[in-house]
Design a protein around this motif. Structure first.
Motif: not given
Length: 266
Positions: A89-95, A117-120, A138-141
């Motif tokens: 759902a938020f794949k393009d929001l890398n910030r 977005v899991s990393d940021v 669902a909450f991987a990484k």
């Protein structure tokens, strides 16, 4: 000579400053127009501490907007009517660093919902929704501090495994309670409190599986025994009927006597 001197004449500093200001205003208007265009109609876009903030709270949204600006750092989607967080759902929001989805009607969180977005992501608020279970993927990484309070959680093995991988908000962790559970005695109690007491929901899962397997095997065994008993009784009944039929037939001696009687008469 005069033309050459005209070209070499230094520019007026005041004119240069005015010209630069006009260009800056022109560029700023164009850039500002681009920001307004990028902002979804259902949200209010603003800048706070040089961070792009999207305020989409209390807009009666039923789905997560698809046209979110890529440079969004804070996304506020609280107090809407969102029911599902789909995959990526938020794949393009890398910030994206902060995401507030509290006070919605979320029931389903798909596997890979926060992929990209899991990393940021640093803060995730899913409190006050209708979530009873989530897949582990669902909450991987995900590294964010997560609030899962005031949801109707069903306490069982998969939830225990999910919580084990998360960094729960310490201020709301005791508000993550079992609405229902594999054992009724744990309903209404904080999940962490139950787990800290030494309870392992996965043991209940194995016991339930063993009981179900035993019941299934016993059921099949009972059916086989019942069929064997029915088969034996049916054969006994057929044998009895056959014997009665044979008994009803005239014997050979009786046939001989009848034949002699007929011969004598003749």
């Amino acid at each position: 000579m005069s033309n050459r001197m005209g070209h070499d004449r230094p520019r007026n500093p005041l004119l240069s400053a005015v010209s630069a200001l006009l260009w800056a205003l022109h560029f700023g208007i164009l850039f500002g127009s681009a920001l307004v265009t990028a902002c979804p109609k259902s949200c209010h876009c603003m800048e706070k501490n040089n961070l792009a903030v999207l305020q989409c709270m209390s807009r009666n949204l039923e789905n997560i907007p698809a046209d979110l600006p890529r440079d969004t750092v804070v996304l506020l989607l609280a107090s809407n009517r969102i029911t599902k967080i789909p995959k990526q759902a938020f794949k393009d929001l890398n910030r994206l660093q902060e995401l507030d989805l509290s006070n919605n009607a979320i029931e389903t969180v798909d596997a890979g919902a926060f992929q990209g977005v899991s990393d940021v992501l640093r803060i995730l608020d899913l409190s006050n929704n209708r979530i009873s279970s989530v897949p582990k993927e669902a909450f991987a990484k995900l590294r964010a501090k997560i609030s899962l309070s005031n949801n109707p959680w069903h306490c069982e093995c998969s939830l225990q495994e999910v919580l084990r991988e998360l960094r729960l908000d310490p201020e709301t962790v005791n508000e993550v309670s079992c609405h229902t559970a594999v054992a009724e005695e744990y309903a209404g109690k904080p999940v962490i409190q139950v787990l800290d007491s030494g309870i392992n929901f996965c043991n209940f899962h194995h016991k339930t599986t063993d009981v179900a397997m035993f019941v299934t095997v016993f059921g099949w065994f009972t059916m086989v025994i019942a069929y064997v008993i029915y088969y034996v009784r049916q054969n006994q009944e057929d044998a009895r009927r056959h014997m009665e039929y044979l008994k009803s037939l005239p014997s050979s001696s009786q046939i001989s006597k009848d034949f002699d009687t007929i011969s004598t008469v003749l």
